[in-house]
Write a protein that holds these residues in place. Structure first.
Motif, PDB file in Angstrom:
ATOM      1  N   LYS A   1      -4.587  -3.382  30.314  1.00 33.35           N
ATOM      2  CA  LYS A   1      -5.089  -2.015  30.389  1.00 33.35           C
ATOM      3  C   LYS A   1      -6.485  -1.977  31.024  1.00 33.35           C
ATOM      4  O   LYS A   1      -6.798  -1.116  31.853  1.00 33.35           O
ATOM      5  N   ARG A   2      -7.308  -2.916  30.641  1.00 30.46           N
ATOM      6  CA  ARG A   2      -8.681  -2.986  31.168  1.00 30.46           C
ATOM      7  C   ARG A   2      -8.671  -3.226  32.669  1.00 30.46           C
ATOM      8  O   ARG A   2      -9.393  -2.597  33.427  1.00 30.46           O
ATOM      9  N   ILE A   3      -7.791  -4.152  33.093  1.00 35.14           N
ATOM     10  CA  ILE A   3      -7.739  -4.482  34.525  1.00 35.14           C
ATOM     11  C   ILE A   3      -7.153  -3.311  35.310  1.00 35.14           C
ATOM     12  O   ILE A   3      -7.674  -2.919  36.358  1.00 35.14           O
ATOM     13  N   MET A   4      -6.075  -2.699  34.777  1.00 32.94           N
ATOM     14  CA  MET A   4      -5.464  -1.570  35.491  1.00 32.94           C
ATOM     15  C   MET A   4      -6.434  -0.377  35.542  1.00 32.94           C
ATOM     16  O   MET A   4      -6.302   0.499  36.397  1.00 32.94           O
ATOM     17  N   GLY A   5      -7.419  -0.360  34.621  1.00 34.87           N
ATOM     18  CA  GLY A   5      -8.378   0.759  34.581  1.00 34.87           C
ATOM     19  C   GLY A   5      -9.577   0.588  35.503  1.00 34.87           C
ATOM     20  O   GLY A   5     -10.434   1.468  35.562  1.00 34.87           O
ATOM     21  N   ILE A   6      -9.644  -0.545  36.230  1.00 34.36           N
ATOM     22  CA  ILE A   6     -10.790  -0.743  37.137  1.00 34.36           C
ATOM     23  C   ILE A   6     -10.795   0.394  38.169  1.00 34.36           C
ATOM     24  O   ILE A   6      -9.777   0.679  38.797  1.00 34.36           O
TER      25      ILE A   6
ATOM     26  N   LEU B   1      -4.944  -6.055  52.064  1.00 31.75           N
ATOM     27  CA  LEU B   1      -5.797  -4.908  51.758  1.00 31.75           C
ATOM     28  C   LEU B   1      -6.559  -4.484  53.022  1.00 31.75           C
ATOM     29  O   LEU B   1      -6.663  -3.297  53.324  1.00 31.75           O
ATOM     30  N   ARG B   2      -7.056  -5.470  53.762  1.00 35.85           N
ATOM     31  CA  ARG B   2      -7.839  -5.156  54.970  1.00 35.85           C
ATOM     32  C   ARG B   2      -6.964  -4.445  55.991  1.00 35.85           C
ATOM     33  O   ARG B   2      -7.362  -3.428  56.566  1.00 35.85           O
TER      34      ARG B   2
ATOM     35  N   GLY C   1      -2.955  -0.198  42.882  1.00 39.23           N
ATOM     36  CA  GLY C   1      -2.173  -0.496  41.672  1.00 39.23           C
ATOM     37  C   GLY C   1      -1.543  -1.880  41.762  1.00 39.23           C
ATOM     38  O   GLY C   1      -1.612  -2.676  40.819  1.00 39.23           O
ATOM     39  N   ASP C   2      -0.944  -2.170  42.927  1.00 39.04           N
ATOM     40  CA  ASP C   2      -0.309  -3.485  43.104  1.00 39.04           C
ATOM     41  C   ASP C   2      -1.344  -4.609  43.108  1.00 39.04           C
ATOM     42  O   ASP C   2      -1.097  -5.704  42.607  1.00 39.04           O
ATOM     43  N   LEU C   3      -2.497  -4.313  43.679  1.00 39.09           N
ATOM     44  CA  LEU C   3      -3.574  -5.304  43.693  1.00 39.09           C
ATOM     45  C   LEU C   3      -3.994  -5.644  42.263  1.00 39.09           C
ATOM     46  O   LEU C   3      -4.108  -6.812  41.890  1.00 39.09           O
TER      47      LEU C   3
END
Ligand code: ADP
Ligand code: TRP
Length: 321
Positions: free
Chosen positions: A209-214, A253-254, A261-263
């Motif tokens: 949750k923490r990571i998805m919330g970045i 990404l570049r 989200g996938d990242l």
């Protein structure tokens, strides 16, 4: 070569602690005599709950062992098991100019954040100097925020050696530039005190949750992102994923086509796998606390055999005996 470092039991250990200090320390076990300790005296400047200190100290011991600190290669102990360090701290404090401590960033940062300054918080770098000098340390692996404290240690050692004759070995900080400052989930330096950490052994759901919330910006997945290397999730991913995977995510990404989200999903998965073996080891250690306590007791004994000799040298040099 003697290598020495300490870590405070002031909260759950995070990726900044791991990549900035613990991993370099663990790798240095192979290169010399490694001395690592849990700085519980230092934690008294910011943590005032005895039960929590006890719990955190044991947690740091378990975490560090789980991550690869090997008691057959390193001396590992709890700082307060060697109260000798507080005696050396007094000897050093009488030669420490006030101005030297007043200039310390860590002290200035803490007081600026409204933490009221105790004498202990102010004198913290002198105790750290005692930790380092008591063991004739050559190399001190730390994150960049601790560099100034090692420089203060050198200044104090020079002053003592000039006043009382050559007594202490001159230590060098060792900072791994690529991870000198690991960013937290808000982009500032990852730190327990900023509440922006990803814990090494965080609970699965909460960490996902923490990571998805970045927080990311509002650009669409298709848009090319020439600043991909500055992306926080990319920076963290590169720490926990194999090199080619990190490079590939950054390229996608570049060029455009990779959504945030996938990242972040990729970041979580690689983080989780990166610590899978350590997590299993941690569970095993948590079920064998007698062993953990024994490691710290043995470590204290081995550390004491060095500390008493150096302390005696400093006592003699200064005319206490
Ligand atoms: P915190 O800032 O979370 O309170 P500590 O001050 O207890 O962390 O740091 C313990 C060790 O980990 C020190 O050597 C410190 O330099 C290193 N460290 C802490 N945070 C980071 C970070 N974000 N990046 C690199 N090293 C770090
Ligand atoms: N001050 C260090 C920190 O907060 C911990 C520490 C205490 C330390 N004594 C030390 C680190 C001696 C290296 C050497 O991270």
């Amino acid at each position: 070569m003697r290598i020495l470092s300490g870590i405070q039991p002031s909260g759950a250990l995070h990726l900044g602690n791991y990549f900035g200090m613990m991993l370099p320390a663990i790798e240095l076990q192979e290169r010399g005599e490694a001395f690592y300790f849990i700085a519980d005296y230092h934690s008294m400047t910011s943590l005032f709950d005895p039960e929590q200190r006890r719990r955190n100290t044991l947690d740091v011991a378990i975490d560090f062992l789980a991550c690869g600190l090997d008691p057959a290669k390193s001396v590992f102990w709890k700082q307060s098991d060697l109260p000798e360090v507080t005696e050396l701290s007094w000897l050093l404090s009488t030669l420490t100019p006030m101005g030297l401590l007043e200039r310390c960033h860590s002290f200035k940062d803490k007081t600026a954040r409204g933490i009221s300054a105790s004498h202990g918080l102010f004198a913290y770098p002198v105790l750290m100097a005692a930790d380092i000098l008591l063991f004739d340390s050559n190399i001190v692996p730390v994150g960049r925020d601790q560099k100034q404290h090692v420089e203060v240690t050198r200044d104090i050692a020079i002053k003592f050696n000039e006043t009382y004759g050559a007594t202490f070995v001159m230590p060098e900080p060792q900072i791994r530039e690529s991870v000198a400052v690991v960013p937290g989930i808000d982009g500032q330096k990852m730190s327990k005190s900023y509440g922006n950490t990803i814990e090494i052994f965080g609970e699965e759901k909460a960490t996902r949750k923490r990571i998805m919330g970045i927080q990311m910006d509002s650009r669409t997945p298709q848009e090319p992102k020439p600043d991909a290397d500055k992306n926080l999730a990319i920076q963290l991913l590169k720490l926990v994923a194999p090199e080619d995977v990190g490079v590939d995510f950054e390229r996608r990404l570049r060029e455009g086509g990779l959504g945030y989200g996938d990242l972040k999903k990729g970041l979580f998965e690689h983080y989780w796998n990166h610590f899978a073996a350590a997590r299993a080891k941690r569970a095993e250690l948590a079920g064998n606390l007698d062993y953990v306590h024994q490691v710290l007791r043995d470590g204290a004994e081995r550390a004491r055999s060095v500390a008493t000799v150096v302390l005696q040298k400093a006592r003699r040099a200064s005319g206490l005996c």
